[in-house]
Design an enzyme around this catalytic site. Sequence first.
Site, PDB file in Angstrom:
ATOM      1  CG  HIS A  44       8.746   2.842  -6.654  1.00  0.00           C
ATOM      2  ND1 HIS A  44       7.520   2.310  -7.021  1.00  0.00           N
ATOM      3  CD2 HIS A  44       8.523   3.598  -5.557  1.00  0.00           C
ATOM      4  CE1 HIS A  44       6.598   2.726  -6.160  1.00  0.00           C
ATOM      5  NE2 HIS A  44       7.178   3.509  -5.269  1.00  0.00           N
TER       6      HIS A  44
ATOM      7  CG  ASP B 179       7.292   0.632  -9.891  1.00  0.00           C
ATOM      8  OD1 ASP B 179       7.850   1.742  -9.940  1.00  0.00           O
ATOM      9  OD2 ASP B 179       6.799   0.181  -8.840  1.00  0.00           O
TER      10      ASP B 179
ATOM     11  CB  SER C 255       6.626   3.337  -2.040  1.00  0.00           C
ATOM     12  OG  SER C 255       6.707   4.471  -2.887  1.00  0.00           O
TER      13      SER C 255
END
Length: 375
Positions: free
Chosen positions: A342, A339, A44
Site C-alpha cells: 500500500h 508497507d 484495502s
Amino acid sequence: MASTDIIVWFVMMMSTILLVFLNSKPLLVKGEQKVPCLFILGDSLFDNGNNNNLLTAAKANYPPYGIDFPHGPTGRFTNGRNVADFIAELLGFDKYIEPFATVKGVDMFKGVNYASGAAGILDETGIHVTCTVLIVQGDRISLNTQLLNHNVTISHMSTLLGNNILAMEYLSKCIYIVQMGNNDYINNYLLPQLYPSSHLYKPEQFATILIQQYSEQLKTLYLYGARKVVVFGLGDIGCVPTELDSYGTDDSVCVNSIDSAVQKFSDKIKPMIDDLNSNLPNANFIYINSTSIAVPYPSSIGITNLREPCCEISAIIGEGQCKHGGGACSDRSAHYFWDGFHPSEAPNKVTAERAYTALLSTDAYPFDISQLAQL
C-alpha cells in the site's frame, strides 16, 4: 409530546429537508459540501476499519499503521489518510466517511464506507487455505457482500424517512467510488499454489470473467439507486514491493508479466463504462485511470524511495503487512510505499487530487470527479 408523535415529527422534518434539497441544485462553492453523501466500495486501498473485527490477517488496526493519522490506527492500510479520505475532503465533507462496521443512525445519510482488505470482484478471492487448513488471509467482505451491506443501509434510510422512493431520489444525488480488482490478481490469479484460476484461464480469459461479473455488480449498484459512480482502475501491481520480491524483475523496473496480465483487465474498463452509460437511464459512470494519475515525477513531491516499504514488514502474518508494533522510517513522506502493498499518505493525496481534477485527458473518462459532482 408522545414518543410516537416525536418519531412522526422527525420523519416529516427529514422528508421536508430532503425534498427541499432534491428540488434545488447544490451550491458548488469552495469549502462547501458538493454532494449530500459519499459511498465507498473497495479493497484495502479504501478500507478504514471494516476488517477490524473479522477473523483475518488482512487488517491494519495496530501500530505502526495510522502513525500519522489523528486517531491513530483505525484500520486504514497506510500511515495516514487513504485516497477515499482525500476525496471526501475535496468534496467538502467535514469528517471522513464512517465504515459500515460502526456507522449508526442518521450518520449514514452522509455516506458509508464498505471497503474491505483482501476483497475482490470474485467471491473466492482473498481466502487462502493451505493443505493444513491454515487460513492465511481469512475473512473479508467481497464486492457482492458489500452490495448486500449497502442494501441494508438503504433499508435503514428508507425506514427513517418512511419513504423508499425518497431514499432513492436522495441516493441519486450522491457519489459512489468503487475500487476493485487488485486482489483478484494479488490474492487469486497470482497465487497458482493456492488458486486454480491461472491454471484454468489465460490472462485475457480471466480479465473477461472479471469484467463480466464487475459489470453485473455495477448494474446492481445502479438498481440500488446509484447514478454517479466513480470506477477506479488498477495500478501497476507489478511494481509493488512484495511482488517485486516474489517474482524478481530481470533488470526491469517492475514485473512485466504481472502488469501485462493486469492490463488485459484495464483495457476492458472503458468499454464497460460506455456500455453502462448507454444502457442505464440517467447513469453517469466515470473511469479513473490509476496508471495515468500515478505520481509522474515522485521527486517533485519529495518522494525519493520508490521500492522499499517504510514500515517494518511482518515475517508471520499477512505477507507484506507491517509488523505489530514494529518500527517505521522517519522520512515517511519520502517513501512511496508504506508497507509491502500500500502507498503512503503522500502519493495517496496526489492520486486523489488527480482523480478529482484531471490534468491529462488519459486521467479520467469521460470526465473527472469534480465534474461528476456538478451533475
